[in-house]
Structures are given as structure tokens and as C-alpha cells.
Motif scaffolding. Sequence first.
Motif, PDB file in Angstrom:
ATOM      1  N   THR A   1     -15.051  12.494  16.726  1.00 21.11           N
ATOM      2  CA  THR A   1     -13.697  12.499  16.753  1.00 21.11           C
ATOM      3  C   THR A   1     -13.377  13.482  17.936  1.00 21.11           C
ATOM      4  N   TRP A   2     -13.901  14.566  17.560  1.00 27.40           N
ATOM      5  CA  TRP A   2     -13.766  15.975  18.287  1.00 27.40           C
ATOM      6  C   TRP A   2     -14.109  15.521  20.037  1.00 27.40           C
ATOM      7  N   THR A   3     -14.904  14.858  20.221  1.00 25.55           N
ATOM      8  CA  THR A   3     -15.408  14.305  21.440  1.00 25.55           C
ATOM      9  C   THR A   3     -14.073  13.587  22.329  1.00 25.55           C
ATOM     10  N   VAL A   4     -13.792  12.802  21.491  1.00 22.42           N
ATOM     11  CA  VAL A   4     -12.708  11.777  22.007  1.00 22.42           C
ATOM     12  C   VAL A   4     -11.422  12.659  22.340  1.00 22.42           C
ATOM     13  N   LYS A   5     -11.041  13.493  21.306  1.00 24.90           N
ATOM     14  CA  LYS A   5      -9.986  14.304  21.588  1.00 24.90           C
ATOM     15  C   LYS A   5      -9.970  15.427  22.652  1.00 24.90           C
ATOM     16  N   LEU A   6     -11.396  15.901  23.081  1.00 23.27           N
ATOM     17  CA  LEU A   6     -11.462  16.747  24.169  1.00 23.27           C
ATOM     18  C   LEU A   6     -11.411  15.843  25.237  1.00 23.27           C
ATOM     19  N   THR A   7     -11.777  14.839  25.228  1.00 21.22           N
ATOM     20  CA  THR A   7     -11.856  13.882  26.384  1.00 21.22           C
ATOM     21  C   THR A   7     -10.236  13.448  26.790  1.00 21.22           C
ATOM     22  N   VAL A   8      -9.664  13.228  25.726  1.00 20.00           N
ATOM     23  CA  VAL A   8      -8.091  12.983  25.950  1.00 20.00           C
ATOM     24  C   VAL A   8      -7.332  14.070  26.534  1.00 20.00           C
ATOM     25  N   LEU A   9      -7.647  15.295  25.946  1.00 22.75           N
ATOM     26  CA  LEU A   9      -6.963  16.722  26.426  1.00 22.75           C
ATOM     27  C   LEU A   9      -7.227  16.899  27.511  1.00 22.75           C
ATOM     28  N   ALA A  10      -8.549  16.465  28.282  1.00 23.81           N
ATOM     29  CA  ALA A  10      -8.892  16.730  29.664  1.00 23.81           C
ATOM     30  C   ALA A  10      -8.135  15.826  30.510  1.00 23.81           C
ATOM     31  N   ILE A  11      -8.037  14.663  30.278  1.00 26.96           N
ATOM     32  CA  ILE A  11      -7.261  13.552  31.008  1.00 26.96           C
ATOM     33  C   ILE A  11      -5.808  14.042  31.124  1.00 26.96           C
ATOM     34  N   TRP A  12      -5.163  14.605  29.983  1.00 34.00           N
ATOM     35  CA  TRP A  12      -3.827  15.183  30.172  1.00 34.00           C
ATOM     36  C   TRP A  12      -3.722  16.389  30.952  1.00 34.00           C
ATOM     37  N   ALA A  13      -4.739  17.127  30.904  1.00 35.09           N
ATOM     38  CA  ALA A  13      -4.866  18.430  31.760  1.00 35.09           C
ATOM     39  C   ALA A  13      -4.859  18.009  33.346  1.00 35.09           C
ATOM     40  N   ALA A  14      -5.923  16.776  33.537  1.00 34.40           N
ATOM     41  CA  ALA A  14      -5.894  16.347  34.895  1.00 34.40           C
ATOM     42  C   ALA A  14      -4.616  15.838  35.349  1.00 34.40           C
ATOM     43  N   LEU A  15      -3.961  15.123  34.501  1.00 40.86           N
ATOM     44  CA  LEU A  15      -2.907  14.582  34.939  1.00 40.86           C
ATOM     45  C   LEU A  15      -1.421  15.631  35.128  1.00 40.86           C
ATOM     46  N   LEU A  16      -1.663  16.615  34.489  1.00 36.36           N
ATOM     47  CA  LEU A  16      -0.621  17.707  34.658  1.00 36.36           C
ATOM     48  C   LEU A  16      -0.894  18.305  35.924  1.00 36.36           C
ATOM     49  N   PHE A  17      -2.027  18.665  36.213  1.00 34.64           N
ATOM     50  CA  PHE A  17      -2.362  19.358  37.596  1.00 34.64           C
ATOM     51  C   PHE A  17      -2.615  18.322  38.738  1.00 34.64           C
ATOM     52  N   ALA A  18      -2.313  17.200  38.542  1.00 31.83           N
ATOM     53  CA  ALA A  18      -2.848  16.061  39.508  1.00 31.83           C
ATOM     54  C   ALA A  18      -2.132  16.307  40.952  1.00 31.83           C
ATOM     55  N   PRO A  19      -0.981  16.746  40.990  1.00 34.86           N
ATOM     56  CA  PRO A  19      -0.555  16.929  42.525  1.00 34.86           C
ATOM     57  C   PRO A  19      -1.328  18.112  43.185  1.00 34.86           C
ATOM     58  N   PHE A  20      -2.008  19.196  42.605  1.00 36.60           N
ATOM     59  CA  PHE A  20      -2.610  20.106  43.302  1.00 36.60           C
ATOM     60  C   PHE A  20      -4.112  19.906  43.246  1.00 36.60           C
ATOM     61  N   LEU A  21      -4.703  18.981  42.229  1.00 34.63           N
ATOM     62  CA  LEU A  21      -5.730  18.415  42.313  1.00 34.63           C
ATOM     63  C   LEU A  21      -6.405  17.491  43.480  1.00 34.63           C
ATOM     64  N   PHE A  22      -5.530  16.429  43.452  1.00 37.96           N
ATOM     65  CA  PHE A  22      -5.551  15.402  44.370  1.00 37.96           C
ATOM     66  C   PHE A  22      -4.302  15.276  45.233  1.00 37.96           C
ATOM     67  N   GLN A  23      -4.361  15.786  46.529  1.00 34.37           N
ATOM     68  CA  GLN A  23      -3.107  15.990  47.159  1.00 34.37           C
ATOM     69  C   GLN A  23      -2.741  14.880  48.117  1.00 34.37           C
ATOM     70  N   ASP A  24      -3.357  13.541  48.372  1.00 33.56           N
ATOM     71  CA  ASP A  24      -3.121  12.466  49.050  1.00 33.56           C
ATOM     72  C   ASP A  24      -1.937  11.811  48.320  1.00 33.56           C
ATOM     73  N   VAL A  25      -1.211  10.914  48.852  1.00 29.73           N
ATOM     74  CA  VAL A  25      -0.101   9.975  48.329  1.00 29.73           C
ATOM     75  C   VAL A  25      -0.612   9.131  47.524  1.00 29.73           C
ATOM     76  N   ARG A  26      -1.814   8.476  47.878  1.00 36.63           N
ATOM     77  CA  ARG A  26      -2.358   7.177  47.154  1.00 36.63           C
ATOM     78  C   ARG A  26      -2.905   7.833  45.530  1.00 36.63           C
ATOM     79  N   SER A  27      -3.315   8.985  45.608  1.00 39.77           N
ATOM     80  CA  SER A  27      -3.977   9.766  44.283  1.00 39.77           C
ATOM     81  C   SER A  27      -2.736   9.954  43.249  1.00 39.77           C
TER      82      SER A  27
END
Length: 355
Positions: free
Chosen positions: A7-33
Motif C-alpha cells: 500500500t505504501w509503495t502504491v501511495k508513494l508512486t501515485v504521489l510521485a506521479i502527481w509531483a511530476a504532473l505539478l512540475f511537468a511544464p518545467f520538466l518537459f518543456q515541449d508542447v507535446r509533453s
Amino acid sequence: MKQTYGTWTVKLTVLAIWAALLFAPFLFQDVRSIQVAARICIFIVLVGSYDLLIGYTGIVSFAHTMFFGFGAYGAAILLRQMGPGWTPILLGAGAGAALSLVVAAGIGLLSLRVKAIFFAMITLAAASVALVLASQLSHLTGGEDGITYSAPDLFKPATKLWTDADGRVAQLWGVRMNGKIAAYYFVFCGAALLFWAMLRLVASPFGTVLKAIRENEARAEAIGYRVVAYRTFVFCISAVIASLAGTIYAVWLKYTGPETVLSFDIMIDILLMVVIGGMGTMLGPVIGAVLLVVAQYYLRDLMGAAAEAVSALPLLPDLLNPDRWLLWLGILFILLVYFFPRGIAGTAMQKGTRS
């Protein structure tokens, strides 16, 4: 209740996904991403709202895209008629949610007493009617061509959120602070808020009742719960959330048509995401949405690179031809179902249980 390792593994994975989405414009700067990240946000909400039905109450519905389309068309029609602004968005969201609520309540009260397969067929018929109406009422919906409109000025690429000393658009970590960034964070914040609301719902006593109905309907009825009322209520909640997701998507795309919001292909994608991620977990839809959307956008590119890398070998370049990406996507889906019978999140939680 003690949290398991899985359960903790899944929760941390989901949290990491939301963190990546939060910073997506800065992590992946092309329009398609950025387009991919925004689509993932929308589908997390859409698939999560469907998980409320199939995962928590065992309701199989094929009308989810209909509610998604109500919200999208509500905003699109008013944005076209009233012009860009927040008023048409709010009115469109309200109209779409209200229509979704009325239709869902009607279908639920009239149909949830019948067996599951008959309810599924009724929702499929309703979704088909909505698709036909959207295609034929061209004076209102634009027909097959759909509706193109303008978003509020805040979301236009020319809008300057911040300016530097010279009056030009300021940059943060190499990203221009313009209306496109504002549009993305409108999608992200809307999706995060709706997802948080669903998490709170399933963690509440109401969510416990839904699980009880799913596990043993007769027992839930015997101890005093009105099963039809609960199922109808959750069907309405799911419909409203899907409608609001449609409104957010319409504002992001600045285009709404039958193929973008009402297509049965979208319904198939929702089902695949729920199965891949894990039904009845609410965290699984996050994983399923990410995997399927990323595969749809990048599997062809990955296969093209792989085919080029093995071009000197026999047979492999033909097998890895990018035109066969759907074949490999189907194979990956079969493997995921075989090795993760309860979905990725569900299987991880089950295997991580400690005695």
C-alpha cells in the motif's frame, strides 16, 4: 488499520506521479509533453469517477463518456455564443453538471433494479443516443465538425503572467510565464481538487457502505441499507464529476466534438485504465491513466527507435514497425492482466500484505 508495504509503495508512486504532473511544464518543456500531461490529469479524474461505479459498487456503465460530453459541450456552446470569459465557463459547467445529474438520476432510478447486464445495455443505448444527437444537432453542437471557440484571455499564449524589467514575458527555469502555463495549471488544479474529493468520499463511511454493497448486496440490504438508493446516488456523483472533467478538458482544448468527448473509443480507454490500474483502489486509476496515455503518445516513437536499432537483423524491424503499435499495446495489456490480475495497484497492495 495498519498500512502494508504494498500500500505504501502504491501511495508513494501515485504521489510521485502527481509531483511530476505539478512540475511537468518545467520538466518537459515541449508542447507535446504538456498536452500529454494535461490529458493525464483529465483522465485521472475521469477514470477515478468511473472507479466509483465499477470498483466500489460493481456497476458497469457505458454512459460515462456521455456525462463527460455534457460538461464539455455545456462550456463549449456558451463560450461560442457568449464569447471568452469565466461566466460562460461557470454557466456551462453548471448546466452540464445539472443535465448529468438529472439523466443519471433518471437512469439509476429506472434501471439499477435490473440485472447488471441489462443496466449496462441501457447505459450503452443512452450513450449512443447522445452521440447521435451531438452529430445531428449541428446548429447547436457543430455536428461532426464540432465547435471551435476561444478560452478566457488569461489562457491565451500571448498573455503575460509575469514581465521582466524590459516588459517582456518573464521566464522561470527557462519556461515562459504566459497564458499556456496558466491554462495547464487550471487543468492540474481542477483535476487535483476533484481527485481529492473522490479520495475523501471513498474514505468516508459512505465509501464503506459502497464496498459492503459491492461485496454482498443481499447482506447490505438485510442490515438496512437501501442498495438502489446508494447506487443511484453514487451514479449521480460519478456523472457530475465526469461532467466537470469534461468542462475542464473543453477549456484546455478550445475545441469540442463527438470524437473528442463522446467517442466509444474513450469509453474503451477508461475501461482499460481501470483494469490496468486496479478497480476499487482509487489510486489505481492514476497509474492506469499514466501508463495508457503515455503508451498512446510515445509507443510509436519507442518502436521506431527500436526498429532502427535492430535494422540489420532479420524479422525484428518488421515486428517493431511503428504501424504495429496497437498490436504491441494489446500484447502489453494482456501481459499486465496476466501478471497483475487485480490491476497494478490492487495486486501490489495484495502481495504487500503482511500476516
